[in-house]
Write an enzyme that holds these catalytic residues in place. Structure first.
Site, PDB file in Angstrom:
ATOM      1  N   LYS A   1     -22.091  71.648  88.296  1.00  0.00           N
ATOM      2  CA  LYS A   1     -23.444  71.997  87.809  1.00  0.00           C
ATOM      3  C   LYS A   1     -24.459  72.113  88.945  1.00  0.00           C
ATOM      4  CE  LYS A   1     -23.444  68.555  84.890  1.00  0.00           C
ATOM      5  NZ  LYS A   1     -22.020  68.202  84.825  1.00  0.00           N
TER       6      LYS A   1
ATOM      7  N   GLY B   1     -23.857  62.990  89.813  1.00  0.00           N
ATOM      8  CA  GLY B   1     -23.726  63.312  91.230  1.00  0.00           C
ATOM      9  C   GLY B   1     -23.643  64.815  91.356  1.00  0.00           C
ATOM     10  N   HIS B   2     -24.705  65.423  91.859  1.00  0.00           N
ATOM     11  CA  HIS B   2     -24.723  66.878  91.983  1.00  0.00           C
ATOM     12  C   HIS B   2     -24.723  67.256  93.466  1.00  0.00           C
ATOM     13  CE1 HIS B   2     -26.505  67.382  87.672  1.00  0.00           C
ATOM     14  NE2 HIS B   2     -25.265  66.951  87.697  1.00  0.00           N
TER      15      HIS B   2
ATOM     16  N   GLN C   1     -23.487  65.078  83.490  1.00  0.00           N
ATOM     17  CA  GLN C   1     -22.225  64.770  82.781  1.00  0.00           C
ATOM     18  C   GLN C   1     -21.740  65.999  81.980  1.00  0.00           C
ATOM     19  OE1 GLN C   1     -24.846  62.015  82.132  1.00  0.00           O
ATOM     20  NE2 GLN C   1     -24.226  61.403  84.158  1.00  0.00           N
TER      21      GLN C   1
END
Ligand code: IMP
Length: 430
Positions: A16, A40-41, A224
């Site tokens: 994402k 966590g991106h 998520q």
């Protein structure tokens, strides 16, 4: 011109960050609306890697407004630390560019302490949470015990609420055999950071209303994935928030009519971190190969991700329950060179064929995937920037996925780099 919401359609980690970053070049405002620093991106821009957990991905782009909505649970220390880290990488962050909902719930040390102690107490039934205090903070929010950003501006109320909250958690910690906490110490620590946190506090629903009324484009950034949604996911192996697009409205304070186009981020195979059912999991060399080639280690916890084949039945269900209009397919290049590729189209459960994931825990654990076997392609898709650059086998795979999930592939990502993206349709124009 529509707004866009981005949500994960599997168990998170679909990529994402990159897509949101890519879309944020077309948006004016980027809003996080659920989850917390369990997310966590990863963004890769000109070879520079940014790892974001709580900050909206738009933060790395100058001139954009980044919003942390009321639906997010915010660890104020984690937020300040992340701001500092990202600033050190040369990104400008100020109250003019970062807006934190004054009605967002805070994650405090008692939440991470309870998260950790409760996980240990679950023994074999562990969820595998990130131990960031996400679940306990949402529990407090719903139980009306939560402490919110706005409470930092009212020290008397804060003190009173904190004493009550810590007393509640100490009873739990004691029962779980863990160390109890001192509410006065937490109060003092909170007072130290209150001025800085409050400098970002904002009436977010008003900011978004103004943005909407002045024709600004808003991007809603989910964290998520739908199978971790507290209602529609593989409960109880889920996170504690709603992931679906509807949550973008509640978690930001905007009309559901303004959500716009919903883009579901979908990996070309499947991964999961933590415990719970995973029908297409490959605990063999196929899973190892997917994990190694896909660098499948958690951004937040560093845990090795479980890997398996693409599950079309699961993604189709996420499309329905999440309100997804079209998908962005990521990490197709990880499948390059596989002689054959499998796609799950449904399941066998107690001798019957079904095309959905049932709600029961035992039923979910007993699902046997029904596969279609697909011929792979030997050429590389990595870095492809147009449909014409893709090998015929890969085009066939993508087209077949579209058919199976009954939704269009709106965007295709072929490497972590921002520019390696094939756009079928601009989501902001849909
Ligand atoms: P929690 O959100 O920390 O309570 O963890 C609940 C479940 O969601 C665990 O299985 C976690 O591994 C999973 N989870 C939470 N955040 C993420 C994420 O950003 N990506 C993938 N899995 C996640």
């Amino acid at each position: 011109m529509s707004n866009v919401a981005v949500i994960g359609s599997q168990w998170g980690d679909e990529g994402k960050g990159k897509i949101v970053d890519w879309l944020s070049s077309r948006a004016d405002v980027v809003v996080r609306f659920q989850g917390g620093h369990n997310a966590g991106h990863t963004l890769v821009i000109d070879g520079k890697v940014y790892k974001l957990h709580l900050l909206p991905s738009g933060i790395v782009r100058p001139g954009k407004i980044s919003v942390i909505g009321n639906g997010v649970v915010v660890d104020p220390w984690a937020l300040l630390k992340e701001i500092e880290t990202v600033r050190e990488q040369g990104v400008e962050i100020s109250p003019a560019t970062l807006k934190l909902a004054e009605n967002a719930t805070l994650i405090l040390p008692c939440h991470s302490a309870v998260d950790g102690a409760a996980e240990s107490a679950r023994g074999k039934g562990q969820i595998g949470t990130t131990k960031r205090g996400i679940g306990p903070a949402y529990e407090d929010k719903v139980a009306r015990r939560g402490i919110r950003v706005c409470d930092l501006a009212e020290p008397d109320i804060l003190k009173e609420k904190l004493e009550r909250l810590v007393t509640h958690h100490n009873a739990l910690l004691k029962g779980l055999g863990a160390e109890e906490l001192d509410h006065e110490a937490i109060f003092k620590d909170l007072q130290d950071i209150a001025p800085e946190i409050l400098s970002y506090a904002d009436i977010v629903w008003k900011t978004l209303d103004d943005a909407q009324n002045t024709g600004k484009k808003i991007l809603f950034e989910g964290a998520q994935g739908m199978m971790l949604d507290v209602d529609h996911g593989t409960y109880p192996f889920v996170t504690s928030s709603n992931i679906c697009a509807a949550q973008a409205a509640t978690g930001a304070g905007i009309s559901p009519r303004h959500i716009g186009y919903v883009l579901g981020i979908t990996k070309a195979y499947t991964t999961r971190v933590g415990a719970g059912p995973f029908p297409t999991e490959q605990e063999n060399e196929v899973g190892e190969k997917l994990g190694t080639r896909g660098h499948e280690f958690g951004t937040t916890t560093g845990r090795k991700r479980r890997c398996g084949w693409f599950d079309a039945a699961l993604v189709k269900q996420s499309i329905k329950t999440g309100g997804i209009d079209g998908i962005a397919l990521t990490k197709l290049d990880v499948l390059d060179g596989f002689e054959e590729i499998k796609i799950c189209t449904g399941y066998e459960l107690n001798g019957e064929k079904i095309d959905y994931i049932p709600s029961g825990q035992q039923a979910q654990a007993s699902l046997k995937p029904i596969y279609e076997t697909f011929e792979g392609w030997s050429e590389s898709t990595e870095g492809a920037r147009s449909w014409a650059d893709l090998p015929a086998g890969a085009v066939k795979y993508v087209k077949h996925i579209e058919e199976l999930i009954s939704a269009p592939v709106t965007l295709l990502s072929t490497s972590p780099e921002r520019e390696d993206t094939i756009l079928m349709q601009d989501p902001f124009s849909l």
